[in-house]
Every structure is written in structure tokens, then in C-alpha cells.
Design a protein around this motif. Structure first.
Motif, PDB file in Angstrom:
ATOM      1  N   GLY A 106       0.998  -1.116   0.041  1.00  0.00           N
ATOM      2  CA  GLY A 106       0.050   0.244   0.065  1.00  0.00           C
ATOM      3  C   GLY A 106       1.015   1.320  -0.013  1.00  0.00           C
ATOM      4  N   LYS A 107       0.103   2.221   0.250  1.00  0.00           N
ATOM      5  CA  LYS A 107       0.837   3.602   0.416  1.00  0.00           C
ATOM      6  C   LYS A 107       0.635   4.380   1.687  1.00  0.00           C
ATOM      7  CE  LYS A 107       1.332   5.300  -4.277  1.00  0.00           C
ATOM      8  NZ  LYS A 107       0.844   6.352  -5.376  1.00  0.00           N
ATOM      9  N   ILE A 108       1.701   5.011   2.214  1.00  0.00           N
ATOM     10  CA  ILE A 108       1.823   5.876   3.234  1.00  0.00           C
ATOM     11  C   ILE A 108       2.341   7.022   2.888  1.00  0.00           C
ATOM     12  CG2 ILE A 108       2.661   6.103   5.697  1.00  0.00           C
ATOM     13  CD1 ILE A 108       2.648   3.172   6.000  1.00  0.00           C
ATOM     14  N   ASN A 109       1.528   8.376   3.154  1.00  0.00           N
ATOM     15  CA  ASN A 109       1.964   9.423   2.607  1.00  0.00           C
ATOM     16  C   ASN A 109       2.600   9.519   1.347  1.00  0.00           C
ATOM     17  OD1 ASN A 109       1.337  10.261   5.232  1.00  0.00           O
ATOM     18  ND2 ASN A 109       3.412  10.163   5.976  1.00  0.00           N
ATOM     19  N   ASN A 110       1.783   9.026   0.462  1.00  0.00           N
ATOM     20  CA  ASN A 110       2.359   8.640  -1.001  1.00  0.00           C
ATOM     21  C   ASN A 110       3.413   8.010  -1.316  1.00  0.00           C
ATOM     22  OD1 ASN A 110       0.493   9.237  -3.222  1.00  0.00           O
ATOM     23  ND2 ASN A 110       1.614  11.377  -3.487  1.00  0.00           N
ATOM     24  N   ASN A 111       4.087   7.038  -0.251  1.00  0.00           N
ATOM     25  CA  ASN A 111       5.072   6.364  -0.526  1.00  0.00           C
ATOM     26  C   ASN A 111       4.950   5.124  -0.629  1.00  0.00           C
ATOM     27  OD1 ASN A 111       7.466   8.284  -0.445  1.00  0.00           O
ATOM     28  ND2 ASN A 111       6.405   8.713   1.572  1.00  0.00           N
ATOM     29  N   LEU A 112       5.102   4.343  -1.774  1.00  0.00           N
ATOM     30  CA  LEU A 112       4.838   2.736  -1.740  1.00  0.00           C
ATOM     31  C   LEU A 112       5.681   2.094  -0.620  1.00  0.00           C
ATOM     32  CD1 LEU A 112       3.321   1.090  -3.625  1.00  0.00           C
ATOM     33  CD2 LEU A 112       5.139   0.534  -4.973  1.00  0.00           C
ATOM     34  N   MET A 113       4.659   1.001  -0.071  1.00  0.00           N
ATOM     35  CA  MET A 113       5.498   0.322   1.086  1.00  0.00           C
ATOM     36  C   MET A 113       4.904  -1.039   0.950  1.00  0.00           C
ATOM     37  SD  MET A 113       6.930   2.526   3.316  1.00  0.00           S
ATOM     38  CE  MET A 113       6.886   1.544   4.962  1.00  0.00           C
ATOM     39  N   THR A 114       5.653  -2.040   1.243  1.00  0.00           N
ATOM     40  CA  THR A 114       5.449  -3.346   1.324  1.00  0.00           C
ATOM     41  C   THR A 114       5.668  -3.949   2.545  1.00  0.00           C
ATOM     42  OG1 THR A 114       5.734  -3.908  -0.890  1.00  0.00           O
ATOM     43  CG2 THR A 114       5.707  -5.511   0.251  1.00  0.00           C
ATOM     44  N   LEU A 115       4.629  -4.122   3.387  1.00  0.00           N
ATOM     45  CA  LEU A 115       4.981  -4.869   4.819  1.00  0.00           C
ATOM     46  C   LEU A 115       4.864  -6.157   4.461  1.00  0.00           C
ATOM     47  CD1 LEU A 115       2.583  -2.131   6.474  1.00  0.00           C
ATOM     48  CD2 LEU A 115       4.887  -1.794   6.119  1.00  0.00           C
ATOM     49  N   VAL A 116       5.889  -6.739   5.180  1.00  0.00           N
ATOM     50  CA  VAL A 116       5.638  -8.226   5.225  1.00  0.00           C
ATOM     51  C   VAL A 116       6.239  -8.845   6.791  1.00  0.00           C
ATOM     52  CG1 VAL A 116       7.189 -10.263   4.258  1.00  0.00           C
ATOM     53  CG2 VAL A 116       6.753  -8.374   2.804  1.00  0.00           C
ATOM     54  N   ASN A 117       5.317  -9.693   7.161  1.00  0.00           N
ATOM     55  CA  ASN A 117       5.436 -10.353   8.633  1.00  0.00           C
ATOM     56  C   ASN A 117       5.599 -11.928   8.482  1.00  0.00           C
ATOM     57  OD1 ASN A 117       5.769 -10.742  11.276  1.00  0.00           O
ATOM     58  ND2 ASN A 117       3.699  -9.781  11.645  1.00  0.00           N
ATOM     59  N   ILE A 118       6.717 -12.615   8.651  1.00  0.00           N
ATOM     60  CA  ILE A 118       6.846 -13.982   8.498  1.00  0.00           C
ATOM     61  C   ILE A 118       6.956 -14.619   9.799  1.00  0.00           C
ATOM     62  CG2 ILE A 118       8.143 -15.857   7.455  1.00  0.00           C
ATOM     63  CD1 ILE A 118       8.827 -13.826   5.037  1.00  0.00           C
ATOM     64  N   TYR A 119       6.550 -15.822  10.178  1.00  0.00           N
ATOM     65  CA  TYR A 119       6.827 -16.296  11.341  1.00  0.00           C
ATOM     66  C   TYR A 119       7.252 -17.856  11.015  1.00  0.00           C
ATOM     67  CZ  TYR A 119       6.453 -19.234  15.765  1.00  0.00           C
ATOM     68  OH  TYR A 119       6.593 -20.311  16.316  1.00  0.00           O
ATOM     69  N   THR A 120       8.595 -18.183  11.172  1.00  0.00           N
ATOM     70  CA  THR A 120       8.871 -19.379  10.961  1.00  0.00           C
ATOM     71  C   THR A 120       9.436 -20.130  12.163  1.00  0.00           C
ATOM     72  OG1 THR A 120      11.175 -18.477  10.214  1.00  0.00           O
ATOM     73  CG2 THR A 120       9.646 -18.981   8.470  1.00  0.00           C
ATOM     74  N   PRO A 121       8.869 -21.099  12.723  1.00  0.00           N
ATOM     75  CA  PRO A 121       9.113 -21.490  13.968  1.00  0.00           C
ATOM     76  C   PRO A 121      10.463 -22.590  13.688  1.00  0.00           C
ATOM     77  CG  PRO A 121       7.053 -22.583  13.090  1.00  0.00           C
ATOM     78  CD  PRO A 121       7.417 -21.285  12.372  1.00  0.00           C
ATOM     79  N   PRO A 122      11.139 -22.896  14.765  1.00  0.00           N
ATOM     80  CA  PRO A 122      12.288 -23.793  14.530  1.00  0.00           C
ATOM     81  C   PRO A 122      11.738 -25.146  14.096  1.00  0.00           C
ATOM     82  CG  PRO A 122      12.089 -23.081  16.694  1.00  0.00           C
ATOM     83  CD  PRO A 122      10.956 -22.381  15.979  1.00  0.00           C
ATOM     84  N   GLU A 123      10.518 -25.809  14.099  1.00  0.00           N
ATOM     85  CA  GLU A 123      10.150 -27.162  13.776  1.00  0.00           C
ATOM     86  C   GLU A 123       9.604 -27.132  12.289  1.00  0.00           C
ATOM     87  OE1 GLU A 123       6.464 -25.325  15.444  1.00  0.00           O
ATOM     88  OE2 GLU A 123       8.525 -25.398  16.086  1.00  0.00           O
ATOM     89  N   ILE A 124       9.669 -25.865  11.639  1.00  0.00           N
ATOM     90  CA  ILE A 124       9.094 -25.738  10.407  1.00  0.00           C
ATOM     91  C   ILE A 124      10.034 -26.768   9.692  1.00  0.00           C
ATOM     92  CG2 ILE A 124      10.308 -23.926   9.471  1.00  0.00           C
ATOM     93  CD1 ILE A 124       7.818 -23.084   8.113  1.00  0.00           C
ATOM     94  N   THR A 125       9.437 -27.636   8.616  1.00  0.00           N
ATOM     95  CA  THR A 125      10.128 -28.446   7.607  1.00  0.00           C
ATOM     96  C   THR A 125      10.933 -27.565   6.654  1.00  0.00           C
ATOM     97  OG1 THR A 125       8.470 -28.819   6.125  1.00  0.00           O
ATOM     98  CG2 THR A 125       8.550 -30.223   7.989  1.00  0.00           C
ATOM     99  N   THR A 126      11.782 -28.053   5.936  1.00  0.00           N
ATOM    100  CA  THR A 126      12.371 -27.312   4.888  1.00  0.00           C
ATOM    101  C   THR A 126      11.375 -27.061   3.962  1.00  0.00           C
ATOM    102  OG1 THR A 126      14.406 -28.415   5.359  1.00  0.00           O
ATOM    103  CG2 THR A 126      14.317 -27.542   3.177  1.00  0.00           C
ATOM    104  N   PHE A 127      10.558 -27.924   3.152  1.00  0.00           N
ATOM    105  CA  PHE A 127       9.585 -27.947   2.156  1.00  0.00           C
ATOM    106  C   PHE A 127       8.501 -26.721   2.667  1.00  0.00           C
ATOM    107  CE2 PHE A 127       5.236 -28.632   0.576  1.00  0.00           C
ATOM    108  CZ  PHE A 127       5.435 -28.692  -0.599  1.00  0.00           C
ATOM    109  N   LYS A 128       7.902 -26.584   3.794  1.00  0.00           N
ATOM    110  CA  LYS A 128       7.184 -25.607   4.265  1.00  0.00           C
ATOM    111  C   LYS A 128       8.125 -24.248   4.149  1.00  0.00           C
ATOM    112  CE  LYS A 128       3.586 -27.716   6.865  1.00  0.00           C
ATOM    113  NZ  LYS A 128       2.651 -27.969   7.855  1.00  0.00           N
ATOM    114  N   TYR A 129       9.136 -24.261   4.606  1.00  0.00           N
ATOM    115  CA  TYR A 129      10.027 -23.002   4.738  1.00  0.00           C
ATOM    116  C   TYR A 129      10.067 -22.484   3.291  1.00  0.00           C
ATOM    117  CZ  TYR A 129      13.684 -19.588   4.856  1.00  0.00           C
ATOM    118  OH  TYR A 129      14.331 -18.536   4.868  1.00  0.00           O
ATOM    119  N   ARG A 130      10.398 -23.444   2.005  1.00  0.00           N
ATOM    120  CA  ARG A 130      10.818 -23.086   0.800  1.00  0.00           C
ATOM    121  C   ARG A 130       9.278 -22.580   0.254  1.00  0.00           C
ATOM    122  NH1 ARG A 130      14.819 -27.913  -0.360  1.00  0.00           N
ATOM    123  NH2 ARG A 130      16.679 -26.940   0.135  1.00  0.00           N
TER     124      ARG A 130
END
Length: 154
Positions: free
Chosen positions: A115-139
Motif C-alpha cells: 500500500g501507500k503511506i503518505n504517498n510512499n509505496l510500502m510493502t509490509l511483510v511479517n513472517i513467522y518461521t518456528p524452529p520445527e518448520i520443515t524445509t519444504f514448508k519454509y521453501r
């Protein structure tokens, strides 16, 4: 845009056209308890954060919506099978965030918002990868995020 990392590793301050934009990332390890939820949200409000990236909210859709009463617009991804996982992006109502696109994971591991904040394009990304996540799911997660980032910036 100038980025300055605060002394606390989970805070960033951006300068956009001489206006500070304060961002915080926080693993809350569950916000199901109303007392804990209020304590965390009051701390965030006291610190006057503009954008907050929360991991491990452990909230369902209705519970996530309750966070709006603290003065934030919310974009979230919940895991409907249990009160586990869950990520959220909170944007204070003090700034205008015009969202164009939102992508979320059904398992509550990531949320992306463009989206845009004050006419500046922003991409907000929030990722949670717990220690037990499999390589397949992470990829798979990495691939989905990469595809989103590439397509929105073309």
C-alpha cells in the motif's frame, strides 16, 4: 528514505519526508489472555509505534479484530485449526495506509500487505518461521513471498 535501527533490535525508525515512521517487530507468544493482550497493546501505544509486526498471536479472526480497539487497523493471518501461530500487521490509525493488495497464509505463518503511506509505496511483510518448520514448508513460504514481492514491484 533513511532507516535507523534503534538500540533495541526489534525497533526501526524510518524517515519519510522529515516524518518519523516507527516500526516494531514482536513475538508475543500468545495474546489469548485479555490481561496480557491489554498490557502488550498499551506498551505499544505508549511507545507510539506506527507499524507493529506481531508473531505467534495465537488468535482467531474474531480475537484479532479486538486489537482494533487499541487504535490500530489490523491485517492478520490466523490458523483456524487451533490457537497456535498467527501473525498480524498493525498500522496506527494516526497515519493513512492505503492498502492495494494483501496476501496471507492459511496456516498463520505470514502476511504481506502492499500500500501507500503518505504517498510512499510500502510493502509490509511479517513472517513467522518456528524452529520445527520443515524445509519444504519454509521453501513454499519463501516462494510465495518472493512471487508476491516480484509481482507487486513490476
Amino acid at each position: 528514505m533513511v532507516i535507523r535501527q534503534a538500540t533495541n533490535l526489534n525497533h526501526l525508525t524510518f524517515m519519510m519526508h522529515s516524518q518519523k515512521l516507527k516500526i516494531m517487530s514482536l513475538n508475543v507468544n500468545g495474546l489469548g489472555n485479555p490481561v496480557k493482550r491489554a498490557r502488550v497493546m498499551n506498551k505499544i501505544r505508549k511507545d507510539d509505534m506506527h507499524i507493529i509486526l506481531l508473531q505467534e498471536t495465537h488468535l482467531g479472526a474474531l480475537e484479532h479484530e479486538k486489537l482494533t480497539k487499541f487504535g490500530y487497523n489490523i491485517f492478520y493471518s490466523s490458523y483456524s485449526q487451533s490457537h497456535r501461530r498467527g501473525v498480524a500487521i498493525l498500522v496506527t490509525k494516526k497515519i493513512k495506509f492505503d492498502i492495494f493488495k494483501e496476501v496471507k497464509d492459511k496456516e498463520g505463518r505470514y502476511i504481506l500487505a502492499k500500500g501507500k503511506i503518505n504517498n510512499n509505496l510500502m510493502t509490509l511483510v511479517n513472517i513467522y518461521t518456528p524452529p520445527e518448520i520443515t524445509t519444504f514448508k519454509y521453501r513454499k513460504c519463501k516462494s510465495n513471498v518472493s512471487t508476491f514481492l516480484i509481482t507487486i514491484h513490476l
